[in-house]
Motif scaffolding. Structure first.
Motif, PDB file in Angstrom:
ATOM      1  N   THR A   1       5.803 -29.164  15.033  1.00 49.25           N
ATOM      2  CA  THR A   1       5.308 -28.210  16.032  1.00 49.25           C
ATOM      3  C   THR A   1       6.423 -27.670  16.909  1.00 49.25           C
ATOM      4  O   THR A   1       6.357 -26.534  17.381  1.00 49.25           O
ATOM      5  N   ASP A   2       7.464 -28.490  17.146  1.00 49.68           N
ATOM      6  CA  ASP A   2       8.565 -28.055  18.003  1.00 49.68           C
ATOM      7  C   ASP A   2       9.651 -27.308  17.242  1.00 49.68           C
ATOM      8  O   ASP A   2      10.537 -26.712  17.851  1.00 49.68           O
ATOM      9  N   ILE A   3       9.607 -27.365  15.918  1.00 50.71           N
ATOM     10  CA  ILE A   3      10.641 -26.718  15.108  1.00 50.71           C
ATOM     11  C   ILE A   3      10.185 -25.305  14.754  1.00 50.71           C
ATOM     12  O   ILE A   3       9.133 -25.120  14.126  1.00 50.71           O
ATOM     13  N   PRO A   4      10.930 -24.282  15.143  1.00 45.90           N
ATOM     14  CA  PRO A   4      10.525 -22.906  14.811  1.00 45.90           C
ATOM     15  C   PRO A   4      10.636 -22.637  13.314  1.00 45.90           C
ATOM     16  O   PRO A   4      11.513 -23.173  12.631  1.00 45.90           O
ATOM     17  N   ARG A   5       9.720 -21.800  12.812  1.00 49.22           N
ATOM     18  CA  ARG A   5       9.786 -21.420  11.402  1.00 49.22           C
ATOM     19  C   ARG A   5      10.750 -20.252  11.261  1.00 49.22           C
ATOM     20  O   ARG A   5      10.593 -19.217  11.914  1.00 49.22           O
ATOM     21  N   LEU A   6      11.734 -20.437  10.387  1.00 50.11           N
ATOM     22  CA  LEU A   6      12.793 -19.431  10.231  1.00 50.11           C
ATOM     23  C   LEU A   6      12.557 -18.605   8.975  1.00 50.11           C
ATOM     24  O   LEU A   6      11.964 -19.071   7.999  1.00 50.11           O
ATOM     25  N   SER A   7      13.055 -17.384   9.007  1.00 54.07           N
ATOM     26  CA  SER A   7      13.014 -16.506   7.834  1.00 54.07           C
ATOM     27  C   SER A   7      14.185 -15.528   7.914  1.00 54.07           C
ATOM     28  O   SER A   7      14.868 -15.428   8.937  1.00 54.07           O
TER      29      SER A   7
ATOM     30  N   MET B   1      20.426 -33.749   8.360  1.00 57.73           N
ATOM     31  CA  MET B   1      19.635 -34.948   8.080  1.00 57.73           C
ATOM     32  C   MET B   1      19.805 -35.989   9.187  1.00 57.73           C
ATOM     33  O   MET B   1      18.867 -36.722   9.526  1.00 57.73           O
ATOM     34  N   GLN B   2      20.981 -36.059   9.774  1.00 57.19           N
ATOM     35  CA  GLN B   2      21.279 -37.086  10.779  1.00 57.19           C
ATOM     36  C   GLN B   2      20.820 -36.699  12.183  1.00 57.19           C
ATOM     37  O   GLN B   2      20.711 -37.554  13.049  1.00 57.19           O
ATOM     38  N   LEU B   3      20.542 -35.425  12.417  1.00 51.53           N
ATOM     39  CA  LEU B   3      20.207 -34.966  13.766  1.00 51.53           C
ATOM     40  C   LEU B   3      18.813 -35.429  14.173  1.00 51.53           C
ATOM     41  O   LEU B   3      17.865 -35.380  13.387  1.00 51.53           O
ATOM     42  N   ALA B   4      18.706 -35.886  15.427  1.00 50.90           N
ATOM     43  CA  ALA B   4      17.392 -36.145  16.009  1.00 50.90           C
ATOM     44  C   ALA B   4      16.740 -34.809  16.364  1.00 50.90           C
ATOM     45  O   ALA B   4      17.397 -33.765  16.361  1.00 50.90           O
ATOM     46  N   LEU B   5      15.456 -34.839  16.695  1.00 50.82           N
ATOM     47  CA  LEU B   5      14.720 -33.596  16.910  1.00 50.82           C
ATOM     48  C   LEU B   5      15.307 -32.737  18.030  1.00 50.82           C
ATOM     49  O   LEU B   5      15.487 -31.521  17.838  1.00 50.82           O
ATOM     50  N   PRO B   6      15.636 -33.278  19.220  1.00 52.98           N
ATOM     51  CA  PRO B   6      16.242 -32.427  20.259  1.00 52.98           C
ATOM     52  C   PRO B   6      17.562 -31.806  19.813  1.00 52.98           C
ATOM     53  O   PRO B   6      17.851 -30.646  20.119  1.00 52.98           O
ATOM     54  N   GLU B   7      18.371 -32.596  19.079  1.00 48.48           N
ATOM     55  CA  GLU B   7      19.651 -32.064  18.594  1.00 48.48           C
ATOM     56  C   GLU B   7      19.435 -31.001  17.521  1.00 48.48           C
ATOM     57  O   GLU B   7      20.183 -30.024  17.438  1.00 48.48           O
ATOM     58  N   LEU B   8      18.399 -31.180  16.697  1.00 44.64           N
ATOM     59  CA  LEU B   8      18.096 -30.187  15.667  1.00 44.64           C
ATOM     60  C   LEU B   8      17.676 -28.860  16.298  1.00 44.64           C
ATOM     61  O   LEU B   8      18.082 -27.784  15.834  1.00 44.64           O
ATOM     62  N   LEU B   9      16.880 -28.924  17.354  1.00 49.23           N
ATOM     63  CA  LEU B   9      16.453 -27.694  18.028  1.00 49.23           C
ATOM     64  C   LEU B   9      17.649 -26.952  18.611  1.00 49.23           C
ATOM     65  O   LEU B   9      17.735 -25.722  18.542  1.00 49.23           O
ATOM     66  N   GLU B  10      18.593 -27.707  19.179  1.00 45.54           N
ATOM     67  CA  GLU B  10      19.805 -27.079  19.713  1.00 45.54           C
ATOM     68  C   GLU B  10      20.632 -26.469  18.592  1.00 45.54           C
ATOM     69  O   GLU B  10      21.195 -25.372  18.735  1.00 45.54           O
ATOM     70  N   TYR B  11      20.715 -27.173  17.458  1.00 48.23           N
ATOM     71  CA  TYR B  11      21.456 -26.659  16.299  1.00 48.23           C
ATOM     72  C   TYR B  11      20.834 -25.359  15.794  1.00 48.23           C
ATOM     73  O   TYR B  11      21.547 -24.395  15.482  1.00 48.23           O
ATOM     74  N   ILE B  12      19.508 -25.324  15.718  1.00 49.42           N
ATOM     75  CA  ILE B  12      18.827 -24.110  15.248  1.00 49.42           C
ATOM     76  C   ILE B  12      19.056 -22.954  16.206  1.00 49.42           C
ATOM     77  O   ILE B  12      19.287 -21.808  15.785  1.00 49.42           O
TER      78      ILE B  12
ATOM     79  N   ASN C   1      21.625 -22.436  18.108  1.00 46.09           N
ATOM     80  CA  ASN C   1      23.002 -21.953  17.913  1.00 46.09           C
ATOM     81  C   ASN C   1      23.104 -21.086  16.659  1.00 46.09           C
ATOM     82  O   ASN C   1      23.801 -20.062  16.655  1.00 46.09           O
ATOM     83  N   GLU C   2      22.424 -21.489  15.591  1.00 43.89           N
ATOM     84  CA  GLU C   2      22.449 -20.701  14.355  1.00 43.89           C
ATOM     85  C   GLU C   2      21.771 -19.349  14.552  1.00 43.89           C
ATOM     86  O   GLU C   2      22.212 -18.335  13.997  1.00 43.89           O
ATOM     87  N   LEU C   3      20.692 -19.329  15.344  1.00 49.05           N
ATOM     88  CA  LEU C   3      20.016 -18.059  15.612  1.00 49.05           C
ATOM     89  C   LEU C   3      20.913 -17.096  16.384  1.00 49.05           C
ATOM     90  O   LEU C   3      20.832 -15.876  16.196  1.00 49.05           O
ATOM     91  N   MET C   4      21.759 -17.635  17.243  1.00 49.59           N
ATOM     92  CA  MET C   4      22.677 -16.780  18.007  1.00 49.59           C
ATOM     93  C   MET C   4      23.826 -16.272  17.144  1.00 49.59           C
ATOM     94  O   MET C   4      24.292 -15.150  17.324  1.00 49.59           O
TER      95      MET C   4
END
Length: 474
Positions: free
Chosen positions: A290-296, A28-39, A41-44
């Motif tokens: 648009t910048d956030i990938p859809r995960l499944s 919730m606290q992450l800005a968009l660039p930080e959220l993309l980096e977080y995602i 890392n989770e994908l890896m």
């Protein structure tokens, strides 16, 4: 009474934050660039997570007509045939394309051929290495100069005193000064200075014509900053015009010679977390997805969970599935919360979007939290380090939460600053408004504000006093 050991059973209430809740608060606290980096890392780390391809277009295999599917299959077969042909050619010509190692040994690597001008320490170290032999520097002078270079701040000033350097290096102060003078001759001019006066003095040779009393003039920099030209002229025994001329010469010098190497001030691009669109005099919130990938979750691993008998593998897969589902849920919860909070903010601050910063109304996070039905700390997390793209430009979300000024419950500090800039822009520079006069102008508009508050906001805006504004009037 004798002391002893025993077991006591107590029932207490404790607030325990589960890993899932902690992850939700963090996202919730992450800005968009930080959220993309977080995602990323989770994908890896999570092999079960995958990005849904074609999400932006929303296309599924069923959407394609049968004829288009046939054409795609034919193209795939042709591509496979071309790949096989290219592979055979590559295998046949592999020996002819191999580079002889003899030439690799004789070649000079491209890396390191040019000096990196974006690093002050490397730039000075390269100059020191260049003059090492021509100046016949001793090993001690070389090491001392290198140590001095390593203790310069981002502006090129020496952060340690000569005494401290002598104690650390266990050498005399004269030897430290000798090495310091070597560094002070390097480019950029003024580097290695211990204070502003020395920095400017080192740059005197750059001036086309340096007045004889220029060095003494540096003792009056504080008086120069506030415009006491007559006082400086009397102290130096020169005319006021000569003082002004020396002040103009100082503007040619760089008080921060190392700042052009400092990369911390590089332009940082902002990706807004949401956009405000105006349609038929109404404002709508569009959260940036648009910048956030859809995960499944990968279906292959779901099948593995049902078929495998190995308990360790089943446990691993189950944990990763739960972790992935929680991440997807947290991202969606972040999106919906940002949308709800921004909708309430826009409803309260519609006048700002219509008329600008002067129309910003006082608003607290608690007021928004009560309407949306969440905790005040959640509103704070939504606002932290996030930006919103409005028809009036890009603003941090926190700027919409403005406090009131004293007794004026409907007036914000931003409005006071905007009106203050407007009053000063409209004044006669030969008769500038004093802080008291500015307070009277606010009173005429129905805003009661103290003179000291005017002075406070004027200083925050870096607007000089009426005396200095009059002196700089042309």
């Amino acid at each position: 009474m004798a002391n002893g050991l025993g077991l006591i059973i107590e029932q207490t209430n404790k607030l325990i934050i589960s890993p899932q809740i902690y992850q939700a608060l963090e996202i919730m606290q992450l800005a968009l660039p930080e959220l993309l980096e977080y995602i990323n890392n989770e994908l890896m780390e999570n092999p079960l997570l995958e990005v849904v391809e074609g999400y932006e277009q929303g296309l599924e295999p069923e959407d394609f007509p049968l004829e288009e599917q046939i054409i795609e299959q034919q193209q795939e077969k042709e591509d496979q045939w071309l790949d096989s042909i290219v592979g055979e050619v590559l295998r046949e010509e592999k020996d002819n394309w191999t580079v002889n190692n003899k030439y690799e040994k004789d070649s000079v690597p491209i890396e390191g051929q040019w000096l990196d001008n974006n690093n002050l320490v490397d730039y000075l170290t390269e100059q020191l290495r260049f003059i090492e032999n021509s100046w016949k520097l001793t090993k001690q002078e070389l090491e001392t100069a290198q140590f001095i270079i390593g203790n310069l701040d981002s502006n090129g000033y020496l952060t340690l005193s000569v005494e401290e350097l002598a104690q650390i290096l266990k050498i005399s102060e004269d030897e430290v000064l000798k090495a310091l003078k070597i560094v002070q001759q390097f480019d950029p001019p003024g580097v290695g200075a211990r204070d502003l006066k020395e920095c400017l003095k080192l740059q005197f040779p750059l001036l086309p014509h340096c007045p004889p009393k220029m060095e003494q003039f540096l003792d009056h920099l504080d008086d120069l900053a506030v415009g006491y030209y007559k006082k400086i002229a009397q102290a130096l025994g020169v005319s006021v015009q000569e003082v002004k001329n020396m002040g103009e010469l100082l503007k040619l010098l760089d008080p921060k010679p190392g700042s052009r190497f400092d990369r911390s001030s590089d332009i940082k691009y902002i990706i807004p977390d949401a956009t405000i669109k105006k349609i038929d005099n109404e404002y709508f919130v569009l959260v940036n997805e648009t910048d956030i990938p859809r995960l499944s979750i990968n279906e292959r691993y779901k099948k593995t969970l049902r078929e495998l008998d190995d308990q360790e593998i089943r446990k691993f897969v189950r944990e990763k599935v739960n972790s992935g589902l929680n991440l997807i849920k947290c991202i969606e919860n972040r999106r919906s919360t940002i949308h709800d909070v921004l909708e309430e903010i826009i409803r309260r601050q519609k006048d700002f979007l219509d008329h600008g910063m002067s129309a910003l109304k006082p608003l607290t996070m608690r007021e928004v939290a009560e309407v949306v039905g969440i905790h005040e700390s959640t509103v704070s997390r939504v606002s932290a380090n996030k930006y919103i793209d409005t028809p009036r430009g890009v603003f941090p979300i926190k700027c919409f939460f403005a406090g009131s000024i004293g007794r004026e419950k409907e007036v914000t500090a931003e409005r006071i600053k905007e009106d203050l800039k407007r009053f000063i822009a409209e004044e006669d520079c030969t008769k500038p408004y004093s802080d008291q006069k500015l307070a009277e102008l606010f009173a005429k508009e129905g805003i009661q504000i103290a003179r000291r508050t005017i002075a406070k906001y004027r200083e925050e805006l870096r607007i000089p006093s009426s005396t200095l504004r009059k002196k700089t009037c042309k």
